[in-house]
Design a protein around this motif. Structure first.
Motif, PDB file in Angstrom:
ATOM      1  N   THR A   7       7.805  -6.692 -12.114  1.00 48.85           N
ATOM      2  CA  THR A   7       8.018  -5.255 -12.079  1.00 48.85           C
ATOM      3  C   THR A   7       7.124  -4.651 -11.008  1.00 48.85           C
ATOM      4  O   THR A   7       6.106  -5.216 -10.640  1.00 48.85           O
ATOM      5  N   HIS A   8       7.523  -3.495 -10.514  1.00 45.01           N
ATOM      6  CA  HIS A   8       6.726  -2.749  -9.540  1.00 45.01           C
ATOM      7  C   HIS A   8       6.352  -1.414 -10.168  1.00 45.01           C
ATOM      8  O   HIS A   8       7.219  -0.687 -10.656  1.00 45.01           O
ATOM      9  N   VAL A   9       5.068  -1.098 -10.158  1.00 45.77           N
ATOM     10  CA  VAL A   9       4.575   0.183 -10.652  1.00 45.77           C
ATOM     11  C   VAL A   9       3.688   0.782  -9.578  1.00 45.77           C
ATOM     12  O   VAL A   9       2.803   0.100  -9.049  1.00 45.77           O
ATOM     13  N   ALA A  10       3.928   2.052  -9.251  1.00 49.23           N
ATOM     14  CA  ALA A  10       3.106   2.747  -8.256  1.00 49.23           C
ATOM     15  C   ALA A  10       2.394   3.919  -8.907  1.00 49.23           C
ATOM     16  O   ALA A  10       3.016   4.729  -9.597  1.00 49.23           O
ATOM     17  N   PHE A  11       1.099   3.982  -8.675  1.00 50.65           N
ATOM     18  CA  PHE A  11       0.277   5.069  -9.178  1.00 50.65           C
ATOM     19  C   PHE A  11       0.033   6.078  -8.067  1.00 50.65           C
ATOM     20  O   PHE A  11      -0.222   5.698  -6.925  1.00 50.65           O
ATOM     21  N   ALA A  12       0.110   7.353  -8.402  1.00 52.12           N
ATOM     22  CA  ALA A  12      -0.110   8.425  -7.431  1.00 52.12           C
ATOM     23  C   ALA A  12      -1.602   8.580  -7.157  1.00 52.12           C
ATOM     24  O   ALA A  12      -2.416   8.583  -8.080  1.00 52.12           O
ATOM     25  N   ALA A  13      -1.936   8.712  -5.891  1.00 51.59           N
ATOM     26  CA  ALA A  13      -3.319   8.962  -5.473  1.00 51.59           C
ATOM     27  C   ALA A  13      -3.351  10.278  -4.703  1.00 51.59           C
ATOM     28  O   ALA A  13      -2.400  10.613  -3.994  1.00 51.59           O
ATOM     29  N   ASP A  14      -4.452  11.010  -4.838  1.00 48.41           N
ATOM     30  CA  ASP A  14      -4.539  12.311  -4.183  1.00 48.41           C
ATOM     31  C   ASP A  14      -5.172  12.255  -2.796  1.00 48.41           C
ATOM     32  O   ASP A  14      -5.360  13.278  -2.153  1.00 48.41           O
ATOM     33  N   SER A  15      -5.492  11.046  -2.331  1.00 52.83           N
ATOM     34  CA  SER A  15      -6.017  10.904  -0.971  1.00 52.83           C
ATOM     35  C   SER A  15      -5.826   9.472  -0.495  1.00 52.83           C
ATOM     36  O   SER A  15      -5.697   8.544  -1.308  1.00 52.83           O
ATOM     37  N   ARG A  16      -5.845   9.299   0.800  1.00 53.61           N
ATOM     38  CA  ARG A  16      -5.747   7.960   1.375  1.00 53.61           C
ATOM     39  C   ARG A  16      -6.991   7.145   1.062  1.00 53.61           C
ATOM     40  O   ARG A  16      -6.911   5.929   0.882  1.00 53.61           O
ATOM     41  N   ALA A  17      -8.132   7.824   0.960  1.00 52.56           N
ATOM     42  CA  ALA A  17      -9.371   7.127   0.617  1.00 52.56           C
ATOM     43  C   ALA A  17      -9.265   6.495  -0.774  1.00 52.56           C
ATOM     44  O   ALA A  17      -9.774   5.393  -0.994  1.00 52.56           O
ATOM     45  N   ARG A  18      -8.602   7.162  -1.684  1.00 49.90           N
ATOM     46  CA  ARG A  18      -8.433   6.587  -3.027  1.00 49.90           C
ATOM     47  C   ARG A  18      -7.482   5.392  -3.000  1.00 49.90           C
ATOM     48  O   ARG A  18      -7.657   4.448  -3.766  1.00 49.90           O
ATOM     49  N   VAL A  19      -6.488   5.428  -2.137  1.00 44.47           N
ATOM     50  CA  VAL A  19      -5.604   4.264  -1.971  1.00 44.47           C
ATOM     51  C   VAL A  19      -6.429   3.079  -1.475  1.00 44.47           C
ATOM     52  O   VAL A  19      -6.322   1.966  -2.000  1.00 44.47           O
ATOM     53  N   ASP A  20      -7.272   3.323  -0.476  1.00 43.91           N
ATOM     54  CA  ASP A  20      -8.133   2.270   0.055  1.00 43.91           C
ATOM     55  C   ASP A  20      -9.056   1.720  -1.028  1.00 43.91           C
ATOM     56  O   ASP A  20      -9.235   0.501  -1.154  1.00 43.91           O
ATOM     57  N   ALA A  21      -9.638   2.624  -1.828  1.00 38.51           N
ATOM     58  CA  ALA A  21     -10.562   2.219  -2.890  1.00 38.51           C
ATOM     59  C   ALA A  21      -9.836   1.400  -3.964  1.00 38.51           C
ATOM     60  O   ALA A  21     -10.378   0.411  -4.477  1.00 38.51           O
ATOM     61  N   PHE A  22      -8.620   1.815  -4.302  1.00 41.68           N
ATOM     62  CA  PHE A  22      -7.816   1.055  -5.261  1.00 41.68           C
ATOM     63  C   PHE A  22      -7.617  -0.370  -4.763  1.00 41.68           C
ATOM     64  O   PHE A  22      -7.807  -1.340  -5.498  1.00 41.68           O
ATOM     65  N   HIS A  23      -7.214  -0.513  -3.518  1.00 41.67           N
ATOM     66  CA  HIS A  23      -6.934  -1.830  -2.955  1.00 41.67           C
ATOM     67  C   HIS A  23      -8.173  -2.715  -3.018  1.00 41.67           C
ATOM     68  O   HIS A  23      -8.096  -3.873  -3.465  1.00 41.67           O
ATOM     69  N   ALA A  24      -9.306  -2.188  -2.606  1.00 40.35           N
ATOM     70  CA  ALA A  24     -10.558  -2.956  -2.619  1.00 40.35           C
ATOM     71  C   ALA A  24     -10.948  -3.339  -4.049  1.00 40.35           C
ATOM     72  O   ALA A  24     -11.335  -4.487  -4.309  1.00 40.35           O
ATOM     73  N   ALA A  25     -10.830  -2.401  -4.980  1.00 32.17           N
ATOM     74  CA  ALA A  25     -11.202  -2.673  -6.371  1.00 32.17           C
ATOM     75  C   ALA A  25     -10.266  -3.698  -7.001  1.00 32.17           C
ATOM     76  O   ALA A  25     -10.703  -4.579  -7.749  1.00 32.17           O
TER      77      ALA A  25
END
Length: 131
Positions: A67-85
């Motif tokens: 399955t594919h699930v996408a979570f909404a982020a309010d900034s590109r920095a949070r997308v980057d942080a999600f990926h790293a975490a």
């Protein structure tokens, strides 16, 4: 908050016909289709309303497989942080943070595979705040 969800299907054309008819009474229709050349995988259809595709299916896997699930982020920095975490937590990279202009000009997402192989994404639809 969830941004969108995607499921694999065994017969893309059959599923396209089914969801087009089944979701119409709910005011949900086909918003976007992407090709295998755009995704690097299979074809995919995005259904939604008001130009926003929030339910996706594609022929890039067996039904019930992943399955594919996408979570909404309010900034590109949070997308980057999600990926790293997610990588630090044991996830596997499935798409480094970056623009995906085949969806729209400001689509900034990152993808990881969770321990069971599900494709988990964080996405920001806003323009780059640092620009």
């Amino acid at each position: 908050m969830l941004d969108h969800v995607g499921i694999p299907v065994s017969d893309y054309a059959r599923s396209l016909a089914f969801y087009t008819q089944a979701l119409a009474p709910l005011g949900i229709g086909l918003v976007m289709e992407v090709t295998p050349e755009m995704t690097g995988n299979g074809s995919a259809a995005g259904f939604g309303s008001d130009g926003n595709p929030y339910f996706w299916f594609g022929d890039d896997g067996a039904p019930g497989e992943h399955t594919h699930v996408a979570f909404a982020a309010d900034s590109r920095a949070r997308v980057d942080a999600f990926h790293a975490a997610a990588l630090a937590a044991g996830g596997r990279d499935n798409g480094t943070p970056g623009l995906r202009p085949h969806y729209h000009a400001n689509y900034y997402g990152a993808f990881v595979l969770d321990p069971d192989g599900h494709n988990i994404e964080a996405v920001c639809h806003l323009p780059d705040a640092s620009a």
